[in-house]
Design a protein around this motif. Structure first.
Motif, PDB file in Angstrom:
ATOM      1  N   ALA A 275       4.643 -19.287  63.600  1.00  0.00           N
ATOM      2  CA  ALA A 275       5.941 -18.967  64.205  1.00  0.00           C
ATOM      3  C   ALA A 275       5.533 -18.716  65.569  1.00  0.00           C
ATOM      4  O   ALA A 275       6.507 -18.183  66.543  1.00  0.00           O
ATOM      5  N   GLY A 276       4.360 -18.920  66.300  1.00  0.00           N
ATOM      6  CA  GLY A 276       4.116 -19.028  67.590  1.00  0.00           C
ATOM      7  C   GLY A 276       3.805 -17.403  68.027  1.00  0.00           C
ATOM      8  O   GLY A 276       3.966 -17.074  69.324  1.00  0.00           O
ATOM      9  N   TRP A 277       3.309 -16.509  67.260  1.00  0.00           N
ATOM     10  CA  TRP A 277       2.897 -15.035  67.542  1.00  0.00           C
ATOM     11  C   TRP A 277       1.681 -15.298  68.465  1.00  0.00           C
ATOM     12  O   TRP A 277       0.833 -15.675  67.967  1.00  0.00           O
ATOM     13  N   ARG A 278       1.471 -14.708  69.552  1.00  0.00           N
ATOM     14  CA  ARG A 278       0.334 -14.642  70.354  1.00  0.00           C
ATOM     15  C   ARG A 278       0.356 -13.438  71.201  1.00  0.00           C
ATOM     16  O   ARG A 278       1.243 -12.758  71.622  1.00  0.00           O
ATOM     17  N   PRO A 279      -0.842 -13.059  71.638  1.00  0.00           N
ATOM     18  CA  PRO A 279      -0.947 -11.823  72.647  1.00  0.00           C
ATOM     19  C   PRO A 279      -0.386 -12.503  73.957  1.00  0.00           C
ATOM     20  O   PRO A 279      -0.470 -13.341  74.337  1.00  0.00           O
ATOM     21  N   GLY A 280       0.093 -11.116  74.789  1.00  0.00           N
ATOM     22  CA  GLY A 280       0.458 -11.769  76.174  1.00  0.00           C
ATOM     23  C   GLY A 280       0.656 -10.277  77.167  1.00  0.00           C
ATOM     24  O   GLY A 280       0.450  -9.096  76.484  1.00  0.00           O
ATOM     25  N   GLY A 281       0.401 -10.266  78.233  1.00  0.00           N
ATOM     26  CA  GLY A 281       0.357  -9.201  79.141  1.00  0.00           C
ATOM     27  C   GLY A 281      -0.859  -9.375  80.052  1.00  0.00           C
ATOM     28  O   GLY A 281      -1.485 -10.401  80.198  1.00  0.00           O
ATOM     29  N   TYR A 282      -1.222  -8.103  80.849  1.00  0.00           N
ATOM     30  CA  TYR A 282      -2.363  -7.940  81.752  1.00  0.00           C
ATOM     31  C   TYR A 282      -3.399  -7.105  80.989  1.00  0.00           C
ATOM     32  O   TYR A 282      -4.552  -7.671  80.676  1.00  0.00           O
ATOM     33  N   GLN A 283      -2.939  -5.912  80.959  1.00  0.00           N
ATOM     34  CA  GLN A 283      -4.075  -4.961  80.292  1.00  0.00           C
ATOM     35  C   GLN A 283      -3.300  -4.811  78.684  1.00  0.00           C
ATOM     36  O   GLN A 283      -2.791  -3.898  78.458  1.00  0.00           O
ATOM     37  N   LEU A 284      -3.449  -5.998  78.082  1.00  0.00           N
ATOM     38  CA  LEU A 284      -2.628  -6.208  76.579  1.00  0.00           C
ATOM     39  C   LEU A 284      -3.371  -5.544  75.372  1.00  0.00           C
ATOM     40  O   LEU A 284      -2.988  -5.706  74.462  1.00  0.00           O
ATOM     41  N   ASP A 300       6.439 -13.718  70.200  1.00  0.00           N
ATOM     42  CA  ASP A 300       6.721 -14.989  69.522  1.00  0.00           C
ATOM     43  C   ASP A 300       7.152 -15.879  70.564  1.00  0.00           C
ATOM     44  O   ASP A 300       7.486 -16.042  71.400  1.00  0.00           O
ATOM     45  N   GLY A 301       7.225 -17.215  69.829  1.00  0.00           N
ATOM     46  CA  GLY A 301       7.683 -18.378  70.546  1.00  0.00           C
ATOM     47  C   GLY A 301       6.626 -18.704  71.555  1.00  0.00           C
ATOM     48  O   GLY A 301       7.158 -19.303  72.610  1.00  0.00           O
ATOM     49  N   ALA A 302       5.480 -18.683  71.490  1.00  0.00           N
ATOM     50  CA  ALA A 302       4.540 -18.791  72.433  1.00  0.00           C
ATOM     51  C   ALA A 302       4.397 -20.197  72.826  1.00  0.00           C
ATOM     52  O   ALA A 302       4.630 -21.176  72.180  1.00  0.00           O
ATOM     53  N   LYS A 303       3.783 -20.432  74.072  1.00  0.00           N
ATOM     54  CA  LYS A 303       3.940 -21.768  74.798  1.00  0.00           C
ATOM     55  C   LYS A 303       2.710 -21.819  75.800  1.00  0.00           C
ATOM     56  O   LYS A 303       2.572 -20.793  76.274  1.00  0.00           O
ATOM     57  N   ALA A 304       2.527 -22.791  76.251  1.00  0.00           N
ATOM     58  CA  ALA A 304       1.656 -22.859  77.510  1.00  0.00           C
ATOM     59  C   ALA A 304       2.242 -22.150  78.549  1.00  0.00           C
ATOM     60  O   ALA A 304       3.404 -22.052  79.198  1.00  0.00           O
ATOM     61  N   GLY A 305       1.319 -21.060  79.014  1.00  0.00           N
ATOM     62  CA  GLY A 305       1.874 -20.176  80.316  1.00  0.00           C
ATOM     63  C   GLY A 305       2.610 -18.883  79.799  1.00  0.00           C
ATOM     64  O   GLY A 305       2.823 -18.001  80.705  1.00  0.00           O
ATOM     65  N   SER A 306       2.621 -18.713  78.622  1.00  0.00           N
ATOM     66  CA  SER A 306       3.333 -17.325  78.002  1.00  0.00           C
ATOM     67  C   SER A 306       2.128 -16.307  78.006  1.00  0.00           C
ATOM     68  O   SER A 306       2.654 -15.008  77.338  1.00  0.00           O
ATOM     69  N   HIS A 307       0.970 -16.623  78.252  1.00  0.00           N
ATOM     70  CA  HIS A 307      -0.014 -15.558  78.009  1.00  0.00           C
ATOM     71  C   HIS A 307       0.181 -14.222  78.967  1.00  0.00           C
ATOM     72  O   HIS A 307      -0.512 -13.196  78.519  1.00  0.00           O
ATOM     73  N   LYS A 308       1.026 -14.201  79.879  1.00  0.00           N
ATOM     74  CA  LYS A 308       1.463 -13.156  80.599  1.00  0.00           C
ATOM     75  C   LYS A 308       2.735 -12.319  80.096  1.00  0.00           C
ATOM     76  O   LYS A 308       3.098 -11.603  80.674  1.00  0.00           O
ATOM     77  N   TYR A 309       3.448 -13.009  79.242  1.00  0.00           N
ATOM     78  CA  TYR A 309       4.735 -12.548  78.473  1.00  0.00           C
ATOM     79  C   TYR A 309       4.660 -11.164  78.379  1.00  0.00           C
ATOM     80  O   TYR A 309       3.706 -10.752  77.699  1.00  0.00           O
ATOM     81  N   ALA A 328       5.337  -2.251  66.107  1.00  0.00           N
ATOM     82  CA  ALA A 328       6.441  -1.415  66.606  1.00  0.00           C
ATOM     83  C   ALA A 328       6.924  -2.021  67.520  1.00  0.00           C
ATOM     84  O   ALA A 328       6.395  -3.057  68.151  1.00  0.00           O
ATOM     85  N   PRO A 329       8.288  -1.957  67.880  1.00  0.00           N
ATOM     86  CA  PRO A 329       8.876  -2.573  69.283  1.00  0.00           C
ATOM     87  C   PRO A 329       7.820  -2.454  70.536  1.00  0.00           C
ATOM     88  O   PRO A 329       7.305  -1.451  70.737  1.00  0.00           O
ATOM     89  N   GLY A 330       7.884  -3.501  71.198  1.00  0.00           N
ATOM     90  CA  GLY A 330       6.897  -3.518  72.253  1.00  0.00           C
ATOM     91  C   GLY A 330       7.272  -2.904  73.809  1.00  0.00           C
ATOM     92  O   GLY A 330       6.378  -2.820  74.563  1.00  0.00           O
ATOM     93  N   SER A 331       8.527  -2.461  73.915  1.00  0.00           N
ATOM     94  CA  SER A 331       8.979  -2.202  75.284  1.00  0.00           C
ATOM     95  C   SER A 331       8.529  -2.902  76.216  1.00  0.00           C
ATOM     96  O   SER A 331       8.243  -2.257  77.426  1.00  0.00           O
ATOM     97  N   ASN A 332       8.452  -4.225  76.039  1.00  0.00           N
ATOM     98  CA  ASN A 332       8.310  -5.177  77.427  1.00  0.00           C
ATOM     99  C   ASN A 332       7.016  -4.805  78.033  1.00  0.00           C
ATOM    100  O   ASN A 332       6.748  -4.963  79.297  1.00  0.00           O
ATOM    101  N   ALA A 333       5.933  -4.379  77.304  1.00  0.00           N
ATOM    102  CA  ALA A 333       4.659  -3.792  77.724  1.00  0.00           C
ATOM    103  C   ALA A 333       3.893  -4.825  78.377  1.00  0.00           C
ATOM    104  O   ALA A 333       3.719  -6.107  77.728  1.00  0.00           O
ATOM    105  N   ILE A 334       3.328  -4.688  79.597  1.00  0.00           N
ATOM    106  CA  ILE A 334       2.510  -5.752  80.203  1.00  0.00           C
ATOM    107  C   ILE A 334       1.168  -5.029  80.248  1.00  0.00           C
ATOM    108  O   ILE A 334      -0.013  -5.507  80.576  1.00  0.00           O
ATOM    109  N   ALA A 335       0.752  -3.709  79.938  1.00  0.00           N
ATOM    110  CA  ALA A 335      -0.064  -2.874  80.072  1.00  0.00           C
ATOM    111  C   ALA A 335      -0.170  -1.602  79.103  1.00  0.00           C
ATOM    112  O   ALA A 335       0.814  -1.134  78.822  1.00  0.00           O
ATOM    113  N   LEU A 336      -1.427  -1.747  78.308  1.00  0.00           N
ATOM    114  CA  LEU A 336      -1.302  -0.329  77.225  1.00  0.00           C
ATOM    115  C   LEU A 336      -2.549   0.183  77.522  1.00  0.00           C
ATOM    116  O   LEU A 336      -3.807  -0.263  78.015  1.00  0.00           O
ATOM    117  N   ALA A 337      -2.466   1.500  77.177  1.00  0.00           N
ATOM    118  CA  ALA A 337      -3.824   2.594  76.895  1.00  0.00           C
ATOM    119  C   ALA A 337      -3.467   3.643  76.368  1.00  0.00           C
ATOM    120  O   ALA A 337      -2.341   4.035  75.774  1.00  0.00           O
TER     121      ALA A 337
END
Length: 384
Positions: A275-284, A300-309, A328-337
């Motif tokens: 299904a194209g689920w992949r990790p994404g973000g900066y501090q992911l 989901d729906g990952a493609k080349a270049g979506s690793h920062k989504y 859980a819903p991701g809150s458009n997270a690009i950084a997690l701690a």
């Protein structure tokens, strides 16, 4: 009319009395001051913001993650990289200043701030080659004992400036050709490792004067041409974990002179991978060491270049079973701690709307708070 005149006379008399009292009273002297912060708790957030819209004037936002309030700000200069001291009493910001704001003579410093008052208490001038990059956790680090500060350089050749924090002076510059990010060991305070572009890890050992006395290259532990890893790593003692673009977890052990590695394992089932689920973000990636859980921002729906989504969802895994235990819903997270202690909160920076979301991470992830309008372009946070 008579009643109106009586009221007017009484009012005038009252005003005269009040003005007389004011003339005789002594006004208290008002002394300007800065409000003191409450003692830090595990939920205090230091959010690094390169502020791309005004990059010469970056910020380190200090937030109360318990009450979701803004506490204060530390100036971070041009592309400042910040880290807390080992004992959490100071904040170090490696940054760049130009004599004409955005041009002119360049001076690089490590600015030192008191973590309680946020007041600048000193600075250390460093070579003007500090990496002017997005802030990742490994661009500036302290040693486990708090003596050494490691600052990553890029000219674009990669090196590290080693600073003795006791002497407040630069001790050495060590070349790290083809490698990036700094990963200090926990058990050996004069040792750090770095990830190299060929899929290996270089470990550097220092003497008591901060000079490199040994450099050892590991075996190849990931294939950068097939499935590169994100540069952000989470630490538990001498153990670091990384996630790959394809959704595998890599585990490295850095206490010895040569790094060693565990077999990789996947975050994804066959159906999720399809299904194209992949990790994404900066501090992911965020890790709660006490409970043995790791949290990853996924889309989901990952493609080349979506690793920062930004994250569509946040997945939590048990490190022992290597199985997902919460989602859980991701809150458009690009950084997690995630905070330390037995009542952990997971904080997620929303890279789309510019907000901070808080989750109860003690069991199943549950959204419990949100703070809007935080920062310009943050990519990394550290908790107290």
């Amino acid at each position: 009319m008579v009643r109106y005149r009586a009221l007017k006379t009484c009012a005038a008399a009252l005003l005269i009395a009040l003005s007389g009292a004011s003339a005789n009273a002594e006004l208290a002297v008002e002394i300007p001051s800065v409000e003191k912060l409450a003692p830090p708790d595990p939920y205090r957030i230091y959010l690094s913001d390169i502020a791309i819209n005004h990059i010469v004037d970056g910020r380190l936002h200090v937030l109360d993650g318990k009450n979701m309030k803004y506490l204060g700000v530390i100036a971070a200069g041009y592309a400042g990289q910040a880290v807390l001291s080992a004992d959490r009493s100071e904040v170090y910001v490696a940054t760049t200043y130009y004599s004409r704001l955005s041009s002119g003579e360049r001076t690089d410093t490590v600015d030192i701030h008191d973590a309680q008052t946020l007041v600048k208490t000193g600075e250390i001038v460093i070579p003007p080659i500090h990496a002017q990059s997005l802030h990742y956790k490994g661009t500036i680090r302290t040693s486990a004992d708090g003596r050494w500060l490691y600052v990553l350089n890029a000219t674009p050749a990669i090196s590290v400036t080693v600073i003795d924090l006791k002497a407040r002076s630069v001790m050495s510059q060590i070349d790290l050709p083809g490698c990036w990010i700094l990963l200090p060991a926990e058990s050996v305070s004069n040792r750090f490792s770095t990830i190299c572009g060929d899929g290996t890890m270089l470990t550097v050992s220092l003497d008591d004067k901060g000079q490199a006395v040994d450099q050892q290259r590991s075996a190849k532990f990931f294939d950068p041409d097939i499935d590169p890893i994100f540069i952000h790593g989470e630490q538990d003692g001498d153990t670091y974990r990384f996630v790959s673009y394809g959704g595998d977890i890599y585990t490295a052990h850095l206490g010895a002179a040569v790094a060693t590695f565990d077999p990789k394992w996947s975050l994804l089932t066959a159906a999720e991978r399809k299904a194209g689920w992949r990790p994404g973000g900066y501090q992911l990636l965020a890790q709660h060491n006490a409970s043995g859980r790791v949290f990853v921002g996924m889309h989901d729906g990952a493609k080349a270049g979506s690793h920062k989504y930004p994250a569509k969802e946040i997945w939590g895994f048990d490190l022992k079973t290597q199985k997902r235990v919460t989602r859980a819903p991701g809150s458009n997270a690009i950084a997690l701690a995630v905070s330390k202690g037995d009542k952990p909160r997971l904080f997620a920076y929303d890279g789309v709307t510019g907000a901070m979301a808080a989750y109860d991470a003690s069991a199943a992830l549950k959204l419990i708070g949100r703070m809007e309008g935080v920062g310009v372009t943050p990519t990394m946070m550290e908790l107290h």
